[in-house]
Design an enzyme around this catalytic site. Sequence first.
Site, PDB file in Angstrom:
ATOM      1  N   ARG A   1      28.672 -31.801   6.323  1.00 20.61           N
ATOM      2  CA  ARG A   1      27.203 -31.758   6.384  1.00 20.61           C
ATOM      3  C   ARG A   1      26.582 -33.149   6.237  1.00 20.61           C
ATOM      4  O   ARG A   1      25.561 -33.431   6.854  1.00 20.61           O
ATOM      5  CB  ARG A   1      26.649 -30.835   5.303  1.00 20.61           C
ATOM      6  CG  ARG A   1      26.814 -29.389   5.668  1.00 20.61           C
ATOM      7  CD  ARG A   1      26.159 -28.481   4.677  1.00 20.61           C
ATOM      8  NE  ARG A   1      26.013 -27.148   5.254  1.00 20.61           N
ATOM      9  CZ  ARG A   1      25.550 -26.105   4.599  1.00 20.61           C
ATOM     10  NH1 ARG A   1      25.172 -26.235   3.350  1.00 20.61           N
ATOM     11  NH2 ARG A   1      25.448 -24.940   5.181  1.00 20.61           N
TER      12      ARG A   1
ATOM     13  N   LYS B   1      31.297  -7.054   6.087  1.00 23.63           N
ATOM     14  CA  LYS B   1      30.386  -5.924   5.870  1.00 23.63           C
ATOM     15  C   LYS B   1      29.417  -5.653   7.008  1.00 23.63           C
ATOM     16  O   LYS B   1      28.779  -6.570   7.516  1.00 23.63           O
ATOM     17  CB  LYS B   1      29.555  -6.210   4.621  1.00 23.63           C
ATOM     18  CG  LYS B   1      30.347  -6.137   3.343  1.00 23.63           C
ATOM     19  CD  LYS B   1      29.374  -6.369   2.223  1.00 23.63           C
ATOM     20  CE  LYS B   1      30.000  -6.195   0.874  1.00 23.63           C
ATOM     21  NZ  LYS B   1      29.047  -6.610  -0.152  1.00 23.63           N
TER      22      LYS B   1
ATOM     23  N   GLY C   1      29.300 -19.168   8.134  1.00 25.92           N
ATOM     24  CA  GLY C   1      30.330 -19.803   7.309  1.00 25.92           C
ATOM     25  C   GLY C   1      31.773 -19.582   7.697  1.00 25.92           C
ATOM     26  O   GLY C   1      32.493 -20.537   8.004  1.00 25.92           O
TER      27      GLY C   1
ATOM     28  N   GLY D   1      23.438 -19.110   6.735  1.00 22.77           N
ATOM     29  CA  GLY D   1      22.344 -18.149   6.554  1.00 22.77           C
ATOM     30  C   GLY D   1      21.213 -18.386   7.536  1.00 22.77           C
ATOM     31  O   GLY D   1      20.632 -17.440   8.072  1.00 22.77           O
TER      32      GLY D   1
HETATM   33  P1  AMP Z   1      31.565 -12.474   6.231  1.00 19.30           P
HETATM   34  O1  AMP Z   1      31.206 -13.443   5.143  1.00 19.30           O
HETATM   35  O2  AMP Z   1      30.842 -11.178   6.157  1.00 19.30           O
HETATM   36  O3  AMP Z   1      31.539 -13.103   7.596  1.00 19.30           O
HETATM   37  O4  AMP Z   1      33.066 -12.045   5.920  1.00 19.30           O
HETATM   38  C1  AMP Z   1      34.138 -12.939   5.978  1.00 19.30           C
HETATM   39  C2  AMP Z   1      35.265 -12.382   5.180  1.00 19.30           C
HETATM   40  O5  AMP Z   1      35.649 -11.121   5.714  1.00 19.30           O
HETATM   41  C3  AMP Z   1      36.502 -13.241   5.207  1.00 19.30           C
HETATM   42  O6  AMP Z   1      36.726 -13.752   3.931  1.00 19.30           O
HETATM   43  C4  AMP Z   1      37.608 -12.301   5.646  1.00 19.30           C
HETATM   44  O7  AMP Z   1      38.785 -12.438   4.884  1.00 19.30           O
HETATM   45  C5  AMP Z   1      37.001 -10.929   5.407  1.00 19.30           C
HETATM   46  N1  AMP Z   1      37.604  -9.916   6.275  1.00 19.30           N
HETATM   47  C6  AMP Z   1      37.761  -9.962   7.606  1.00 19.30           C
HETATM   48  N2  AMP Z   1      38.398  -8.875   8.046  1.00 19.30           N
HETATM   49  C7  AMP Z   1      38.661  -8.114   6.979  1.00 19.30           C
HETATM   50  C8  AMP Z   1      39.309  -6.854   6.801  1.00 19.30           C
HETATM   51  N3  AMP Z   1      39.815  -6.183   7.839  1.00 19.30           N
HETATM   52  N4  AMP Z   1      39.396  -6.361   5.554  1.00 19.30           N
HETATM   53  C9  AMP Z   1      38.886  -7.033   4.506  1.00 19.30           C
HETATM   54  N5  AMP Z   1      38.253  -8.228   4.601  1.00 19.30           N
HETATM   55  C10 AMP Z   1      38.139  -8.769   5.832  1.00 19.30           C
END
Ligand code: AMP
Length: 403
Positions: free
Chosen positions: A34, A205, A361, A384
């Site tokens: 950054r 999520k 991220g 974000g």
């Molecule tokens: P996000 O911050 O919502 O983009 O989520 C990223 C995180 O989702 C990463 O740390 C991944 O390890 C996790 N992730 C991706 N696929 C899976 C999965 N199938 N089960 C659990 N965690 C996951």
Amino acid sequence: MNQFNDFNFSGKRALIRVDFNVPIKDGKITDGTRINAALPTIEKVLKDGGSVILMSHWGRPLKDIEKKPHLTLADFTLAPVAVYLAEKLGKPITFIADCMSEEASQKAASLKPGEVMLLENLRYYKQEEKGDRDFAEKLSKLGDVYINDAFGTAHRAHASTAIIADFFSSDKKMFGYLMENEVKAAEQVLHNAQRPFTAIIGGAKVSDKILIIENLLEKATDIIIGGGMAYTFFKAKGCHIGNSLCEDDRLETASNLLQKAAEKGVSIHLPSDSIIADKFDAQANTSSANNTEIPEGWMGLDVGQIACDTFSKVIRNSKTILWNGPMGVFEMEKFQHGTKCIADAVTDATADGAFSLVGGGDSVAAVNKFGYANKVSYVSTGGGAMLEFFEGKVLPGIAAIKQ
Ligand code: AMP
């Protein structure tokens, strides 16, 4: 709009809001991406014969100290950034320990062309996050021109990111190079996308990504959904997902999104198979399974080979690609294949002329990890902020300059 590049900063004091919220461990910067991204803006002002006053936040000092009283403001200092920056720019940096002090005003007033000063973490003052007008006005007095180069905080209506702009006339406030590039790339994808336009949405999520998917239903031709969030969609369709990640309170949301996509003629691509594991662990036993029938006691931690092949075909056929979120638990070697396949397809499509933007991220961490950052069209520095932009929201940091 190229106001910054055309402006002559000779003899001017440029007050630049940067995003120096970088990882620091034991007083050392562990990832300077950054800071490096803001260097061209700083260097342009200095080259013109101007001087620079830099301001940034770092972490959430007041909130964290309230929760963990063993912490002090000193744990949130930007002082290590001054050291890093001095090395990068090859000149001393005057570090001001209190952005509201008499010392700050005096030093800023006496800055000579070519000199750089850095203010201590703005969030030492609660007024920063509150968007306090008096605080913003006092900061504004430090410079002749205001430059916002902090895309990472453009989604916040804070004193130094938005409110401060009110105290500069329109010819004295502008984006820096980084902000300009971020906004240009994001606008190209959201408002000028060549079709087919594929959005790849992954991560943990559904709840974090509902708004972005909803907004993209108005824009994209194809939406690929991978990562942990895909299993909520499968459960909503009545499939057995074993112990895979699932948000049971979002089953209806997932069904609604699928229905809306069908109504709008947007193709949603869910992974048909997964690499499954018997526990969430880098050393877990693994197997593969169709996503309609993941056995009890097993969880999907990556998209499977059939999904990789299908997704890759869609991506290679695209003219515009937006990627946010990994396809699996890419931090563990056994579950990084899906994310790597997608990264391969995105870089191939880019080489064939597609415009690709990676934002958010963990997908940024993934392209960096696999060494692909230079093979996509643009990697955003704003997690974000980029998400909110693609949710269709007006970002206060952008609006404050563009008005
Ligand atoms: P996000 O911050 O919502 O983009 O989520 C990223 C995180 O989702 C990463 O740390 C991944 O390890 C996790 N992730 C991706 N696929 C899976 C999965 N199938 N089960 C659990 N965690 C996951």
